[in-house]
Structures are given as structure tokens and as C-alpha cells.
Scaffold this motif. Structure first.
Motif, PDB file in Angstrom:
ATOM      1  N   PRO A  12       0.816  -1.221   0.000  1.00  0.00           N
ATOM      2  CA  PRO A  12       0.000   0.000   0.000  1.00  0.00           C
ATOM      3  C   PRO A  12       0.851   1.273   0.000  1.00  0.00           C
ATOM      4  O   PRO A  12       0.356   2.351  -0.270  1.00  0.00           O
ATOM      5  N   LYS A  34      -4.033   2.423   0.756  1.00  0.00           N
ATOM      6  CA  LYS A  34      -4.880   1.423   1.406  1.00  0.00           C
ATOM      7  C   LYS A  34      -4.532   0.025   0.897  1.00  0.00           C
ATOM      8  O   LYS A  34      -3.983  -0.148  -0.187  1.00  0.00           O
ATOM      9  N   ASN A  35      -4.875  -0.979   1.708  1.00  0.00           N
ATOM     10  CA  ASN A  35      -4.764  -2.365   1.274  1.00  0.00           C
ATOM     11  C   ASN A  35      -5.979  -2.727   0.433  1.00  0.00           C
ATOM     12  O   ASN A  35      -7.094  -2.231   0.663  1.00  0.00           O
ATOM     13  N   SER A 120      -5.104  -8.879   3.652  1.00  0.00           N
ATOM     14  CA  SER A 120      -4.374  -7.821   2.945  1.00  0.00           C
ATOM     15  C   SER A 120      -3.290  -8.389   2.033  1.00  0.00           C
ATOM     16  O   SER A 120      -3.105  -7.915   0.903  1.00  0.00           O
ATOM     17  N   THR A 121      -2.577  -9.419   2.480  1.00  0.00           N
ATOM     18  CA  THR A 121      -1.522  -9.993   1.650  1.00  0.00           C
ATOM     19  C   THR A 121      -2.084 -10.561   0.356  1.00  0.00           C
ATOM     20  O   THR A 121      -1.608 -10.247  -0.744  1.00  0.00           O
ATOM     21  N   ASN A 124      -3.689  -7.788  -1.947  1.00  0.00           N
ATOM     22  CA  ASN A 124      -2.665  -6.914  -2.544  1.00  0.00           C
ATOM     23  C   ASN A 124      -1.931  -7.630  -3.668  1.00  0.00           C
ATOM     24  O   ASN A 124      -1.582  -7.018  -4.685  1.00  0.00           O
TER      25      ASN A 124
END
Length: 282
Positions: A12, A34-35, A120-121, A124
């Protein structure tokens, strides 16, 4: 290379030394801030403000262009030049649809998003795949929190499953979409960890041995190159340095790491002094 998109995106945000450095601030990455897993994820400032039409936007662009270039602020940090580049790119991004489409991770199917992992990982990584597919040349993904000086077992349990699932999904996705020749995936950190667990049940910084994973890029996959001693303390076979990884990355991008630029004293400096290739991958 889509001119309507930034060539360099950080998700991010950029890493500590992950900006343009010598090239100048105008080449810094575009940051999502942001994520991609955030609820109602969207990248700010990719749409016009309410009441601002494309015609008014064009008028503002003309007004900016009409300012006398000689009266601009000239500074040693290169901020003025970077503002010009960012302004030009901003006009291109907000007046077209390409950027909004590339960053629209919600356009992916629920099945695909689940494959990457609802965290998130994973999200993303999925966003990174969308960006390169739409014409972004270089994407970095910052996954924090690996500095486990204490209680490393708990830290690993919290981070590794999401990383494993997301990276496995990305590799599979790139090959299934026929992007494995065009896209080189590099997973790496800054250094390894101490062979011994410390008194706080963690591992400290260790620069002598680290691991890097590469995938795609038209390289020879499916092999482990090099080894450490039994304690994971020092290299044992075929040691490579971070510069070798960078050389492989420059090769993939079509950049000659032997080319030079002049430093502040006017001396020519190579992009990389040590620029040997990893022969096993060729």
C-alpha cells in the motif's frame, strides 16, 4: 507499458528504500495508501471532484501550461520538476478510465479473490496481478511485520499461511494466464535471521545467509540454487549476492546495469558494480 497508468506502483506504500532515489522524486512510485482487502477499497483521487467537468479540467490544464516556466521554483531537491511530472500524470489518470479499471480489484470474481485469500496480503497480490495485466511495468508489495526478535513461532503462524496461499495463487494465476514469460515475481526481504533462537524466543538479523524466491520471467524454474551449512549460518554452495538478483531483474526489464550516470562529483558510476547473472536460471 500503458501511458495512462503509472509505470511504478507500491502497495500500500513504498518501502524504506523503495523510491526513485537518484532519478528524482518525479519517478517515485504511485502509492495506493490502502490495502486491497479494505472494505470498499478504492484509490483516492482517480475521479473528478463533484462539479468539476472534463471541460473545466481542460481549462485548468491550459492555465497551468501557460505559466512562465522560467518563473517556476528551482530547487536542489528536484521538487519542482517532480510536481510537473506528477501533474501531467494526474491529468491523464483522472480524465481516463484505464486507471480506475486497473485498480478495481472488486471486478475480480469471488472465487478468484478467495483463491488469493481474504486478507491484505492475498488481495494486494491480486491487485498487483491486475496492475501488470493492465500495463503497469513495476509493482512492489510491502508485507510488514517479519522482524521477529521475540516469540517468532507466534509471528510465523500469523503471517506465513496468508503469504503462502497468496503467492501460490499468484504464481498459478500468472501461468494460467500465459503471463509467466512477461512477469518476473521476486519475493525477498532484507537479510536472513540468526541460526540460533535468542533468549526472547526470536531470531535476530543475520546478513550472511538469506533466501530469495523467483518465479516466471521466462527463466528456468523448479530448482533450488545454492545451500548453507547444516546450521544455516554461512553459504556452502554457489553463493549469490543481492546484486545478482538485481542483475536478473534489470535483464528482465531490458535495462543494461553496466550503463553509467554521473554522480554529484561528475564521476561516472555504473548502475551495478557487481552485475553477474545467475547462470542456473538462464
Amino acid at each position: 507499458k500503458n501511458p495512462a497508468l503509472p509505470p511504478f506502483v507500491s502497495i500500500p506504500n513504498s518501502m524504506r528504500f523503495g523510491r526513485a532515489a537518484w532519478l528524482g522524486k518525479g519517478y517515485n512510485p504511485f502509492e495506493t495508501i490502502k490495502n486491497a482487502s479494505d472494505d470498499k477499497f478504492e484509490v483516492s483521487n482517480l475521479t473528478l471532484l463533484d462539479g468539476l467537468t472534463t471541460e473545466r479540467m481542460a481549462d485548468r490544464q491550459t492555465l497551468l501550461s501557460s505559466f512562465d516556466a522560467q518563473r517556476r521554483t528551482i530547487d536542489n531537491a528536484g521538487v519542482a520538476d517532480s510536481i510537473d511530472q506528477f501533474t501531467r500524470k494526474a491529468f491523464e489518470m483522472v480524465t481516463g478510465d484505464a486507471a480506475r479499471a486497473a485498480f478495481d480489484v472488486a471486478a475480480e470474481s469471488p472465487e478468484t479473490r478467495q483463491q488469493y485469500g481474504n486478507n491484505s496480503t492475498g488481495q494486494n497480490l491480486l491487485l498487483a496481478r491486475r496492475l501488470v495485466e493492465h500495463g503497469v511495468s513495476y509493482v512492489t508489495i510491502r508485507i510488514n511485520g517479519w522482524d521477529d526478535h521475540g516469540n517468532i513461532a507466534k509471528g510465523i503462524e500469523a503471517k506465513v499461511p496468508a503469504f503462502d496461499k497468496g503467492v501460490a495463487a499468484l504464481v498459478t494465476d500468472l501461468y494460467e494466464r500465459g503471463l509467466d514469460q512477461d512477469v518476473l515475481l521476486v519475493c525477498m526481504g532484507e537479510f536472513g535471521r540468526t541460526p540460533r533462537v535468542n533468549a526472547s524466543a526470536g531470531r535476530d538479523h543475520w546478513g550472511q545467509v538469506m533466501s530469495v524466491m523467483l518465479s516466471g520471467g521466462g527463466l528456468r524454474m523448479g530448482q533450488i540454487i545454492g545451500s548453507s551449512d547444516a546450521k544455516g549460518q554461512v553459504p556452502l554452495e554457489r553463493p549469490y549476492r543481492p546484486e545478482h538478483i538485481l542483475t536478473m531483474m534489470y535483464r528482465h526489464l531490458g535495462i543494461d546495469p553496466a550503463q553509467t550516470f554521473n554522480d554529484n562529483q561528475g564521476r561516472p558510476r555504473h548502475i551495478l558494480d557487481n552485475r553477474g547473472l545467475i547462470q542456473e536460471l538462464l
